[in-house]
Write an enzyme that holds these catalytic residues in place. Structure first.
Site, PDB file in Angstrom:
ATOM      1  N   ASP A 521      39.379  37.798  44.542  1.00 37.76           N
ATOM      2  CA  ASP A 521      37.990  38.000  44.939  1.00 37.76           C
ATOM      3  C   ASP A 521      37.246  38.597  43.752  1.00 37.76           C
ATOM      4  OD1 ASP A 521      35.805  40.043  46.411  1.00 37.76           O
ATOM      5  OD2 ASP A 521      35.995  38.052  47.297  1.00 37.76           O
ATOM      6  N   GLU A 523      33.473  40.694  42.458  1.00 37.91           N
ATOM      7  CA  GLU A 523      32.231  41.395  42.768  1.00 37.91           C
ATOM      8  C   GLU A 523      31.263  41.089  41.631  1.00 37.91           C
ATOM      9  OE1 GLU A 523      33.764  42.793  46.301  1.00 37.91           O
ATOM     10  OE2 GLU A 523      31.685  42.728  45.564  1.00 37.91           O
ATOM     11  N   HIS A 572      28.755  46.936  46.701  1.00 40.23           N
ATOM     12  CA  HIS A 572      30.145  47.102  46.257  1.00 40.23           C
ATOM     13  C   HIS A 572      30.440  48.456  45.620  1.00 40.23           C
ATOM     14  CE1 HIS A 572      28.315  46.196  42.418  1.00 40.23           C
ATOM     15  NE2 HIS A 572      28.127  44.927  42.710  1.00 40.23           N
ATOM     16  N   HIS A 662      34.545  44.955  50.487  1.00 36.05           N
ATOM     17  CA  HIS A 662      33.551  44.910  49.421  1.00 36.05           C
ATOM     18  C   HIS A 662      34.027  45.618  48.161  1.00 36.05           C
ATOM     19  CE1 HIS A 662      30.964  43.000  52.263  1.00 36.05           C
ATOM     20  NE2 HIS A 662      30.988  44.044  53.066  1.00 36.05           N
TER      21      HIS A 662
END
Length: 710
Positions: A521, A523, A572, A662
């Site tokens: 993932d 951010e 985040h 997040h």
């Protein structure tokens, strides 16, 4: 590659759907025949005998047909339909997760078949329940054994690696990761020689394989090797792993970092050389000058002064060199002493309790608890000794003790009402022996081991303090705070996920269970890469054999080269200050590519994350051409009845608890857990290979794009 057709109907299902049509056709045919019989009878009354005879035969035949039709209808109503319902009920009872019985009273025309079938289903469910209980019990035992093994490996102070005879890593502990300075290169199934020099390991293994059967004392061999980057020197032992027949199948390598030990041995050799060779010339000069003055008492005053100057100068040189040797010796002796992270509450509690039980001064712990680094046993006796001496010297009966956080040290501070202690008094205390400590060192010796000394000063009017600086802990002093939950980002679509390149072609036939995956993932500064938004973090975790390897993670901050908007920081929690010293994407992405290697990528809303990676491919000199799976599209394929396929919703649907949302690594962990849980559902739908799943995802993507258009 086509998806297995799971919507094809069985023959019995098609017959059940077509039965009403056949019944209607039969009833229509009977009605037609009956009408024809009535018409024929009426016609026969007006016709002659011959015609009446013919019509009578026809009427008899038609009556037989009507009778047969009526018999068929009765059989259908009394036998065929109940049989169909009974079969459906039996299938439902066999597939039900809970106990489901067949009611024989609902099928009176089929007795005793319902009773027999009910007994059969009951026995089947009982047997299935027993099998499930046995599997669950065996699984619990395996998990318990696994947890014990993990606990043992975790508590070992040495690195442990288990390899097969092809030198592929099968098992390792976290100490091995730390000793090898590994961020992502150490993975199950990878070669040991990517990390450790080859020749010493091969030599030790060859010697073990050539040995005859030996006792335990001869079943291991020492190994000294280095990491491939030559940063660390390792020393350990190797032993073989044998199967039940006694045939070697692999080996266990245990090792420790001896780089510092070897360097300190080198320093010790240098110290000994300085103690012998470095002092030889001054001693020779002193001896010559002293012998000249002694053997020739009548030399002139000028010559005597010259020889006396030689004696004074060389004496000073000897004194300075002896002081330097003493400092180096103390430094060497301190570096070998075992030390660990200590919680200040634990250390102070022992001192306070021991003083209270032995009639010592009253000591109160104050301030915030901190971690420090040292030898808790010797430090506790040092603090006890100091507090007893302070009570005598200051005549105070109460003291406060606390830990204070410095720039690079943690300070132990003792305060009292009164005046500071002089340096001369502290020097006298430093020579006090500590009989309860191993080797009876002095207080000064223990402080020297910790690279410390103590001093006293006035803290405020009428109050004084004594401070002892200690090394900072290895662990993080404070845990980060949690951030509130935020909404999911919008969906992105990209058909390029389903590559037709070499990576995809080689992976299509790979079974889902046996493939290696990396769930990841990102951010970012925002949601629009085409308008200049950039990466700020990448997190990933490896999945092997359907298991999430929490010890094999990738977690990096990325300097985006632009300010992070406040809305994104709120999302985040990554600020400009946090990424100020982080490397740019051009340096982080090659590291991430090395971590991924040849694994299949898994992401949620993967097109979004891949877009940010692919926009930096040219600058970083690498390509992200791995096969990529999207848990959003997999969810759309598995659950077409639902519209919401966000990460939180899918996790809740599958019963997965998500933490660390997040954050790049937290979301990667959640994605990995969702994907692993989906494997069972995919296999139940006949999706058993990477190729099957790619086709299913492609179909789900096409459907969602059409739905979005409307």
């Amino acid at each position: 590659m086509s998806i297995p057709d799971r919507t094809r109907q069985t023959g019995s299902e098609r017959a059940a759907q077509l039965a009403p049509r056949y019944q209607f056709a039969v009833l229509a045919a009977i009605a037609a025949v009956f009408g024809f019989a009535v018409f024929a009878a009426m016609f026969a009354l007006r016709a002659g005998p011959e015609t009446a005879d013919i019509l009578a035969h026809w009427a008899a035949g038609l009556a037989a047909l009507v009778t047969a039709g009526l018999i068929w209808l009765g059989a259908d109503h009394l036998v065929f339909r109940p049989l169909g319902r009974l079969a459906a009920r039996a299938r439902l009872a066999a597939a039900a997760a809970s106990e489901a019985r067949i009611d024989a009273a609902a099928y009176p025309t089929l007795a005793p078949l319902p009773d027999a079938l009910d007994q059969l289903v009951s026995r089947y469910l009982t047997a299935r329940r027993e099998v499930q209980q046995s599997v669950a019990s065996a699984t619990r035992r395996v998990e318990e054994q696994k947890e014990r093994l993990e606990a043992i490996l975790r508590d070992l102070s040495e690195g442990v690696m288990v390899c097969n005879l092809d030198h592929q890593v099968l098992l390792y502990n976290h100490v091995a990761l730390a000793l090898l300075h590994v961020s992502g290169e150490l993975g199950l199934g990878r070669s040991l020689f990517n990390l450790i020099s080859r020749a010493p390991v091969l030599h030790a293994l060859e010697r073990l394989l050539q040995r005859p059967a030996a006792g335990p004392e001869e079943s291991t061999l020492p190994v000294v090797c280095a990491t491939t980057d030559s940063r660390t020197l390792l020393r350990g032992r190797m032993s073989l792993v044998l199967d039940t027949a006694g045939t070697p199948t692999g080996y266990v390598l245990t090792f420790a970092d001896v780089t510092r030990e070897i360097a300190e041995l080198s320093r010790r050799d240098t110290l000994l050389r300085r103690a012998t060779e470095g002092l030889r010339a001054p001693i020779a000069n002193l001896r010559a000058a002293a012998e000249t003055i002694s053997f020739f008492p009548d030399i002139s005053p000028e010559q005597r002064r010259a020889f006396e100057d030689v004696i004074l100068r060389e004496g000073n040189v000897l004194s300075e060199r002896l002081e330097a040797l003493d400092r180096d010796y103390r430094s060497l002796s301190a570096s070998h002493w075992p030390m660990t992270d200590i919680h200040s509450v634990d250390l102070f509690s022992w001192v306070v309790r021991n003083l209270r039980e032995t009639g010592g001064p009253q000591v109160t712990m104050v301030g915030l608890p901190l971690w420090l680094h040292g030898d808790s046993h010797s430090l506790s006796h040092v603090l006890e000794c100091i507090l007893r001496k302070l009570a005598v010297a200051t005549r105070a009966d109460t003291f406060d003790i606390e830990a204070l956080l410095g720039d690079r040290r943690v300070y132990i501070q003792i305060t009292w009402a009164g005046d500071p202690i002089s340096s001369a008094t502290l020097d006298d205390w430093s020579d006090e022996p500590l009989p309860a400590v191993l080797g009876s060192p002095s207080l000064r010796d223990v402080l020297t081991r910790h690279g410390s000394e103590m001093w006293s000063h006035a803290q405020q009017p009428g109050r004084a303090a004594l401070r002892i600086p200690l090394p900072a802990p290895i662990r993080v002093q404070f845990a980060p705070t949690l951030r509130p939950e935020m909404p999911s980002r919008p969906e992105f679509y990209d058909f390029d996920l389903f590559q037709s390149g070499a990576a995809a072609r080689s992976a299509v036939s790979t079974p889902l269970r046996s493939a290696a995956y990396v769930a990841f993932d990102t951010e970012t500064t925002g949601l629009r890469p085409s308008q200049g938004d950039e990466l700020v973090a990448i997190g990933a975790v490896r999945i092997v054999n359907g298991r999430i390897l929490t010890g094999e993670t990738f977690n990096r901050l990325v300097n985006p080269g632009r300010p992070i908007p406040p809305d994104s920081v709120r999302f985040h929690g990554i600020t400009d200050a946090m990424v100020a010293d982080a490397p740019p994407a051009e340096l982080v992405l090659p590291q991430f590519k090395a971590f991924v290697a040849d694994a299949v990528l898994v992401a949620h809303n993967a097109a979004f994350d891949l877009t940010f990676l692919q926009r930096k491919q040219e600058a970083s000199g690498i390509r992200f051409d791995s096969v990529t799976l999207d848990t959003l599209l997999i969810s759309a394929f598995l659950f077409p009845e639902f519209d919401d396929h966000s990460l939180d919703t899918i996790a809740g649907r599958l019963g997965i608890a998500v933490s660390g949302r997040h954050t790049a690594l937290g979301d990667a962990m959640a994605t990995a857990a969702i994907f692993v849980r989906m494997l069972d559902l995919l296999e139940a739908r006949g999706i058993v290979t990477i190729g099957h799943l790619l086709e299913a995802s492609k179909m789900a993507l096409a459907i969602r794009m059409k739905q979005a258009a409307f």
